[in-house]
Design a protein around this motif. Structure first.
Motif, PDB file in Angstrom:
ATOM      1  N   LEU A 194       0.828  -1.204   0.000  1.00 22.84           N
ATOM      2  CA  LEU A 194       0.000   0.000   0.000  1.00 22.84           C
ATOM      3  C   LEU A 194       0.864   1.257   0.000  1.00 22.84           C
ATOM      4  O   LEU A 194       0.620   2.201  -0.763  1.00 22.84           O
ATOM      5  CB  LEU A 194      -0.927  -0.006   1.213  1.00 22.84           C
ATOM      6  N   ASP A 195       1.898   1.296   0.861  1.00 20.35           N
ATOM      7  CA  ASP A 195       2.808   2.446   0.906  1.00 20.35           C
ATOM      8  C   ASP A 195       3.503   2.644  -0.438  1.00 20.35           C
ATOM      9  O   ASP A 195       3.646   3.768  -0.932  1.00 20.35           O
ATOM     10  CB  ASP A 195       3.861   2.259   2.009  1.00 20.35           C
ATOM     11  N   LYS A 196       3.948   1.514  -1.030  1.00 16.28           N
ATOM     12  CA  LYS A 196       4.650   1.610  -2.312  1.00 16.28           C
ATOM     13  C   LYS A 196       3.707   2.126  -3.409  1.00 16.28           C
ATOM     14  O   LYS A 196       4.075   2.994  -4.207  1.00 16.28           O
ATOM     15  CB  LYS A 196       5.209   0.245  -2.715  1.00 16.28           C
ATOM     16  N   ALA A 197       2.482   1.626  -3.412  1.00 17.85           N
ATOM     17  CA  ALA A 197       1.511   2.069  -4.423  1.00 17.85           C
ATOM     18  C   ALA A 197       1.182   3.551  -4.256  1.00 17.85           C
ATOM     19  O   ALA A 197       1.085   4.301  -5.237  1.00 17.85           O
ATOM     20  CB  ALA A 197       0.234   1.231  -4.314  1.00 17.85           C
ATOM     21  N   ASN A 198       1.011   3.999  -3.008  1.00 19.27           N
ATOM     22  CA  ASN A 198       0.731   5.419  -2.759  1.00 19.27           C
ATOM     23  C   ASN A 198       1.889   6.296  -3.203  1.00 19.27           C
ATOM     24  O   ASN A 198       1.687   7.379  -3.770  1.00 19.27           O
ATOM     25  CB  ASN A 198       0.446   5.645  -1.263  1.00 19.27           C
ATOM     26  N   TYR A 199       3.103   5.816  -2.936  1.00 21.62           N
ATOM     27  CA  TYR A 199       4.295   6.572  -3.335  1.00 21.62           C
ATOM     28  C   TYR A 199       4.364   6.687  -4.853  1.00 21.62           C
ATOM     29  O   TYR A 199       4.573   7.790  -5.393  1.00 21.62           O
ATOM     30  CB  TYR A 199       5.545   5.884  -2.798  1.00 21.62           C
ATOM     31  N   ILE A 200       4.176   5.576  -5.560  1.00 23.93           N
ATOM     32  CA  ILE A 200       4.262   5.595  -7.026  1.00 23.93           C
ATOM     33  C   ILE A 200       3.161   6.473  -7.619  1.00 23.93           C
ATOM     34  O   ILE A 200       3.399   7.226  -8.570  1.00 23.93           O
ATOM     35  CB  ILE A 200       4.197   4.154  -7.585  1.00 23.93           C
ATOM     36  N   SER A 201       1.972   6.443  -7.043  1.00 22.24           N
ATOM     37  CA  SER A 201       0.877   7.311  -7.526  1.00 22.24           C
ATOM     38  C   SER A 201       1.245   8.790  -7.369  1.00 22.24           C
ATOM     39  O   SER A 201       0.997   9.603  -8.270  1.00 22.24           O
ATOM     40  CB  SER A 201      -0.409   7.020  -6.748  1.00 22.24           C
ATOM     41  N   GLU A 217      12.231  11.069 -18.121  1.00 25.48           N
ATOM     42  CA  GLU A 217      12.605   9.666 -18.306  1.00 25.48           C
ATOM     43  C   GLU A 217      13.633   9.211 -17.277  1.00 25.48           C
ATOM     44  O   GLU A 217      13.519   8.112 -16.715  1.00 25.48           O
ATOM     45  CB  GLU A 217      13.149   9.465 -19.727  1.00 25.48           C
ATOM     46  N   THR A 218      14.641  10.044 -16.994  1.00 32.77           N
ATOM     47  CA  THR A 218      15.661   9.646 -16.010  1.00 32.77           C
ATOM     48  C   THR A 218      15.057   9.523 -14.613  1.00 32.77           C
ATOM     49  O   THR A 218      15.422   8.637 -13.846  1.00 32.77           O
ATOM     50  CB  THR A 218      16.827  10.648 -15.983  1.00 32.77           C
ATOM     51  N   THR A 219      14.101  10.407 -14.307  1.00 29.42           N
ATOM     52  CA  THR A 219      13.422  10.316 -13.006  1.00 29.42           C
ATOM     53  C   THR A 219      12.583   9.047 -12.934  1.00 29.42           C
ATOM     54  O   THR A 219      12.574   8.349 -11.912  1.00 29.42           O
ATOM     55  CB  THR A 219      12.536  11.557 -12.774  1.00 29.42           C
ATOM     56  N   LEU A 220      11.894   8.751 -14.025  1.00 23.71           N
ATOM     57  CA  LEU A 220      11.070   7.543 -14.074  1.00 23.71           C
ATOM     58  C   LEU A 220      11.918   6.292 -13.834  1.00 23.71           C
ATOM     59  O   LEU A 220      11.542   5.410 -13.054  1.00 23.71           O
ATOM     60  CB  LEU A 220      10.383   7.471 -15.442  1.00 23.71           C
ATOM     61  N   LEU A 221      13.086   6.207 -14.504  1.00 22.80           N
ATOM     62  CA  LEU A 221      13.958   5.039 -14.343  1.00 22.80           C
ATOM     63  C   LEU A 221      14.499   4.937 -12.921  1.00 22.80           C
ATOM     64  O   LEU A 221      14.640   3.841 -12.368  1.00 22.80           O
ATOM     65  CB  LEU A 221      15.108   5.114 -15.353  1.00 22.80           C
ATOM     66  N   SER A 251      11.709   3.551 -10.807  1.00 30.13           N
ATOM     67  CA  SER A 251      11.549   2.134 -11.106  1.00 30.13           C
ATOM     68  C   SER A 251      12.600   1.301 -10.382  1.00 30.13           C
ATOM     69  O   SER A 251      12.299   0.250  -9.804  1.00 30.13           O
ATOM     70  CB  SER A 251      11.636   1.905 -12.615  1.00 30.13           C
ATOM     71  N   GLU A 252      13.839   1.795 -10.388  1.00 33.49           N
ATOM     72  CA  GLU A 252      14.937   1.061  -9.760  1.00 33.49           C
ATOM     73  C   GLU A 252      14.780   1.005  -8.243  1.00 33.49           C
ATOM     74  O   GLU A 252      14.945  -0.055  -7.629  1.00 33.49           O
ATOM     75  CB  GLU A 252      16.267   1.720 -10.133  1.00 33.49           C
ATOM     76  N   GLU A 253      14.430   2.125  -7.619  1.00 33.05           N
ATOM     77  CA  GLU A 253      14.373   2.132  -6.158  1.00 33.05           C
ATOM     78  C   GLU A 253      13.154   1.416  -5.610  1.00 33.05           C
ATOM     79  O   GLU A 253      13.142   0.989  -4.457  1.00 33.05           O
ATOM     80  CB  GLU A 253      14.433   3.574  -5.628  1.00 33.05           C
ATOM     81  N   THR A 254      12.100   1.279  -6.437  1.00 35.19           N
ATOM     82  CA  THR A 254      10.889   0.599  -5.957  1.00 35.19           C
ATOM     83  C   THR A 254      10.755  -0.810  -6.525  1.00 35.19           C
ATOM     84  O   THR A 254       9.821  -1.532  -6.150  1.00 35.19           O
ATOM     85  CB  THR A 254       9.631   1.397  -6.341  1.00 35.19           C
ATOM     86  N   ALA A 255      11.664  -1.190  -7.469  1.00 35.76           N
ATOM     87  CA  ALA A 255      11.589  -2.486  -8.164  1.00 35.76           C
ATOM     88  C   ALA A 255      10.231  -2.632  -8.864  1.00 35.76           C
ATOM     89  O   ALA A 255       9.630  -3.715  -8.891  1.00 35.76           O
ATOM     90  CB  ALA A 255      11.831  -3.632  -7.182  1.00 35.76           C
ATOM     91  N   PHE A 256       9.751  -1.501  -9.437  1.00 34.27           N
ATOM     92  CA  PHE A 256       8.455  -1.485 -10.112  1.00 34.27           C
ATOM     93  C   PHE A 256       8.699  -1.288 -11.608  1.00 34.27           C
ATOM     94  O   PHE A 256       9.543  -0.484 -12.007  1.00 34.27           O
ATOM     95  CB  PHE A 256       7.593  -0.344  -9.557  1.00 34.27           C
ATOM     96  N   ASP A 257       7.980  -2.024 -12.431  1.00 28.10           N
ATOM     97  CA  ASP A 257       8.187  -2.018 -13.880  1.00 28.10           C
ATOM     98  C   ASP A 257       8.049  -0.596 -14.453  1.00 28.10           C
ATOM     99  O   ASP A 257       6.992   0.031 -14.329  1.00 28.10           O
ATOM    100  CB  ASP A 257       7.154  -2.940 -14.542  1.00 28.10           C
ATOM    101  N   ALA A 258       9.110  -0.118 -15.114  1.00 23.33           N
ATOM    102  CA  ALA A 258       9.119   1.245 -15.665  1.00 23.33           C
ATOM    103  C   ALA A 258       8.036   1.428 -16.724  1.00 23.33           C
ATOM    104  O   ALA A 258       7.451   2.512 -16.844  1.00 23.33           O
ATOM    105  CB  ALA A 258      10.487   1.566 -16.261  1.00 23.33           C
ATOM    106  N   SER A 259       7.755   0.368 -17.490  1.00 24.81           N
ATOM    107  CA  SER A 259       6.762   0.501 -18.569  1.00 24.81           C
ATOM    108  C   SER A 259       5.361   0.748 -18.012  1.00 24.81           C
ATOM    109  O   SER A 259       4.556   1.452 -18.629  1.00 24.81           O
ATOM    110  CB  SER A 259       6.767  -0.746 -19.450  1.00 24.81           C
TER     111      SER A 259
END
Length: 593
Positions: A382-389, A405-409, A412-420
C-alpha cells in the motif's frame, strides 16, 4: 481612467524616443549583437539560452520562448514590477524630460500620499526612539540576539515606547485625522481611549516594492505578552501577498548574482544579511502567492528556497516548488536539519555551514521525491503504491522529456516497479507543456493555419510596418475573417487615422489592457519576414483574402439554398453561387473548394 492615457500619445512618443531600447535593456541584462538584433537571456521565464530578441530599428523586444514582448516602457514595468506610468516616469527622468502626471484621481492620490506620510513619520519616530536612553534595553536585547548596528540601520529597526499616545500625539500635531490613523492601522480606540497600536515593542518596518514603509511587525522584548508579534493589518496599500520583505534592497544584488534566496520570515533575512548574504527576501510567513512567484522569477535565474527545517517548512517548500513548476521554473531547495529555521541554524552552526548548504542545494525533483518518501515503508504494498501514484503526479508536471525519463527510471529502480507500467500512466508530454505554458493559447490557435489565415497575418505584419499598406487595407480589404487578426487590423487602422503614422513601439501602448490582442500583436511581430516587401507579395495576400471571402460567401449561399423551399429563391441563389464560382475559376483557385 486608463493610466496609459494620462499622457498624450505624442508625449509618450517623445519620452520613448529619447532613449534607445538596446541601451536601456543592457542596463538590466547582457545583450549580444547578432545581425540586426540583440539577444539576451529572457528575465521573464526560466531561460537558459538567449531567447529574447531586442530590435533597435523597431525599438521593441520579444521572447520567442515565453511570448513576453513590448517596448521600453513595458520592459521596465514588468522587470521592475511597477506601474506603466512609473516606468514612463523612470525613462523621462533618465532623459531629463519634465512630467506632470495625474494618473490617479485627486482623492485617491491624496489618500495614498497621506498613508505614506504617516508611515514615514512613524518609522522615523521609532528609529529615533531606539537611540535614546529609553532604547538602551532594546539595543541590549538586539545585541544579545546578535543583530548588529549595521543590520539595525539597514532594516531601519526601531522602538515604540511605553507611552501609548506618543505616535498619535505627533500625528495629531501634524494635522492628521484620528479616523485616518485608525483606518491606516496605526491607532485604535480601547475603553473610550484613543491610543497607539504599538507601544513597548521593537519595531520592524515592512516596505513596499519601491522601499516605502507600509506596515510594521512589532516584537515583544521584555514582557510576557502572549502576542510575540503584532503585525499591521492589511490595508489598501499594504497587501502581504503582493510584497516580499527586503525586495527593494535585494533585487539589484540578486540580479547581479543571478540568484535569489527565499526564506519565510524577516528575522531570517536579517540574520543572513549579518553574515554577508544580501540576495535574500522573505514571504513574511504567509504561503507564497502567484504575485510573489512572478516577482522572484524576475530577480534571478536561480531561485533557492531556504525554508524552516521542520515539517511545516518542508511542506511549504514542497508546495512552493510545485507552484513554481506550474510556471515552468524549477527552484532549488536547502533542507535544514534539527527542525531549525535559518536564523536559528546560523546562530547554532555559523556562517560557513549555511554557505555550504546554499552552495549545494537539492534540485526540485530530488527534494520532492525525498519528501514523498518520508514515512513510507516500501515493504508495504500500500505504501509503495501510494508513493508511485504521488510520483506519477510529479512526473506529469515535468516538461523536459530527458528529465522525466531519467526520473522515471530512478523510481523504477528504487521501488523495483516495472518502468513501462509507470510510463503508461503518464500524460503525453505535449499535454504537460500545455498545462505549464506561461502564455495560454486561445482554443484552436495551435491548429495549422490555412493559406488564407497566413495571408491575413502577413498583411497585418506589413500594416504594422508600412503606412501605405494600411491605405491599401482600407481601400481593398476592409475585413479579415480571422477574428483576432481583424480586431488587430482595426486597431492599427484607428491608430493611423488618429495619429497619421504607425510605429510598433508606440502602437503597443494602446493594447496593454487587452491580453488577447497583445498576444496576437506578439504573434504577428514574431513572423520571420523581411521588413521590406514586394508589391506582388501584397497583391497576392489581398487576392487570397478576397478569394476566401468568396468561398465563405458561397458556403453561406449554399446553406441558405438548402434551407429554402421556395423554388424561385432557390434558383436565384444558385445563379449567385454560379457567378461566384466562375469568378473563382478565373482566379484559378477552383481546386480549393
Amino acid at each position: 481612467m486608463n493610466e496609459n492615457y494620462a499622457l498624450s500619445t505624442e508625449k509618450l512618443n517623445e519620452i520613448r524616443t529619447s532613449v534607445d531600447i538596446v541601451d536601456v535593456i543592457s542596463e538590466y541584462l547582457p545583450l549580444t549583437g547578432r545581425g540586426r538584433n540583440f539577444f539576451g537571456v529572457c528575465p521573464f521565464h526560466d531561460d537558459h539560452s538567449p531567447s529574447m530578441s531586442v530590435n533597435r530599428e523597431r525599438q521593441i523586444y520579444k521572447c520567442f520562448s515565453c511570448g513576453a514582448g513590448g517596448n521600453v516602457f513595458t520592459f521596465i514595468r514588468d522587470y521592475e514590477n511597477i506601474s506603466f506610468m512609473q516606468a514612463v516616469q523612470k525613462i523621462a527622468a533618465k532623459s531629463g524630460i519634465p512630467l506632470q502626471i495625474a494618473s490617479e484621481s485627486e482623492q485617491s492620490f491624496t489618500k495614498r500620499n497621506t498613508y505614506h506620510e504617516m508611515y514615514a513619520i512613524a518609522c522615523k519616530l521609532y528609529t529615533n526612539n531606539l537611540y535614546t536612553e529609553e532604547g538602551l534595553e532594546a539595543i541590549d536585547y538586539l545585541e544579545r540576539r546578535q543583530i548588529s548596528k549595521e543590520a539595525r540601520k539597514e532594516f531601519e529597526i526601531g522602538l515604540s515606547l511605553k507611552n501609548s499616545h506618543l505616535l498619535t500625539g505627533l500625528l495629531d500635531k501634524k494635522g492628521f485625522k484620528k479616523e485616518e490613523m485608525v483606518q491606516n492601522g496605526l491607532a485604535h480606540y480601547k475603553d473610550g481611549e484613543f491610543r497607539d497600536n504599538y507601544f513597548n515593542r521593537i519595531m520592524f518596518p515592512l516596505f513596499d516594492l519601491t522601499g516605502k514603509t507600509v506596515g510594521f511587525s512589532a516584537r515583544i522584548y521584555r514582557s510576557n505578552d502572549a502576542s510575540k508579534y503584532i503585525n499591521t493589518k492589511e490595508t489598501e496599500f499594504f497587501k502581504k501577498g503582493e510584497l516580499l520583505y527586503h525586495y527593494h534592497k535585494a533585487k539589484n544584488i540578486a540580479r547581479m548574482k543571478e540568484q535569489v534566496i527565499l526564506v519565510e520570515g524577516f528575522m531570517d533575512v536579517i540574520r543572513l544579511f549579518t553574515i554577508g548574504i544580501e540576495n535574500v527576501v522573505a514571504s513574511m510567513g504567509t504561503a507564497v502567492t502567484k504575485e510573489q512567484l512572478l516577482l522572484l522569477k524576475k530577480m534571478g535565474k536561480e531561485i533557492i528556497l531556504l525554508f524552516d527545517g521542520d515539517e511545516a517548512g518542508r511542506h511549504a517548500a514542497y508546495k512552493t516548488s510545485s507552484d513554481f513548476m506550474k510556471m515552468g521554473v524549477y527552484p532549488k531547495i536547502v533542507v535544514l536539519e534539527d527542525n531549525l529555521d535559518p536564523d536559528e541554524y546560523i546562530l547554532k552552526y555559523g556562517k560557513e555551514k549555511i554557505e555550504y548548504k546554499i552552495a549545494h542545494p537539492m534540485n526540485t525533483i530530488d527534494f520532492k521525491l525525498e519528501y514523498l518518501k518520508e514515512d513510507k515503508n516500501f515493504s508495504s504494498p500500500l505504501d509503495k503504491a501510494n508513493y508511485i501514484s504521488s510520483v506519477i503526479e510529479e512526473l506529469n508536471q515535468i516538461t523536459d522529456p530527458i528529465l522525466r525519463e531519467t526520473t522515471l527510471l530512478k523510481i523504477s529502480e528504487e521501488t523495483a516497479f516495472d518502468a513501462s507500467i509507470i510510463r503508461s500512466q503518464l500524460m503525453d508530454i505535449q499535454d504537460t507543456v500545455k498545462q505549464v505554458s506561461l502564455t495560454p493559447q486561445k482554443e484552436g490557435s495551435s491548429l495549422k493555419r490555412n493559406r488564407y489565415q497566413e495571408a491575413e497575418r502577413r498583411l497585418v505584419f506589413y500594416m504594422l510596418n508600412h503606412e501605405e499598406i494600411i491605405e491599401l487595407y482600407k481601400q481593398k480589404v476592409k475585413f479579415l475573417s480571422t477574428e483576432t487578426y481583424r480586431l488587430l487590423a482595426k486597431e492599427i487602422h484607428y491608430f493611423y487615422e488618429e495619429h497619421g503614422y504607425i510605429k510598433e513601439a508606440d502602437f503597443i501602448n494602446v493594447l496593454l489592457e487587452d491580453n488577447e490582442l497583445l498576444n496576437t500583436f506578439h504573434e504577428i511581430t514574431s513572423l520571420d519576414l523581411k521588413d521590406t516587401y514586394k508589391k506582388e507579395e501584397i497583391d497576392e495576400y489581398i487576392d487570397t483574402i478576397y478569394e476566401y471571402k468568396i468561398i465563405k460567401q458561397i458556403d453561406y449561399l449554399k446553406s441558405e439554398q438548402k434551407k429554402t423551399v421556395d423554388q424561385e429563391k432557390k434558383k436565384k441563389l444558385g445563379d449567385e453561387i454560379l457567378e461566384l464560382q466562375i469568378e473563382l475559376q478565373k482566379k484559378k483557385v477552383w481546386e480549393e473548394l
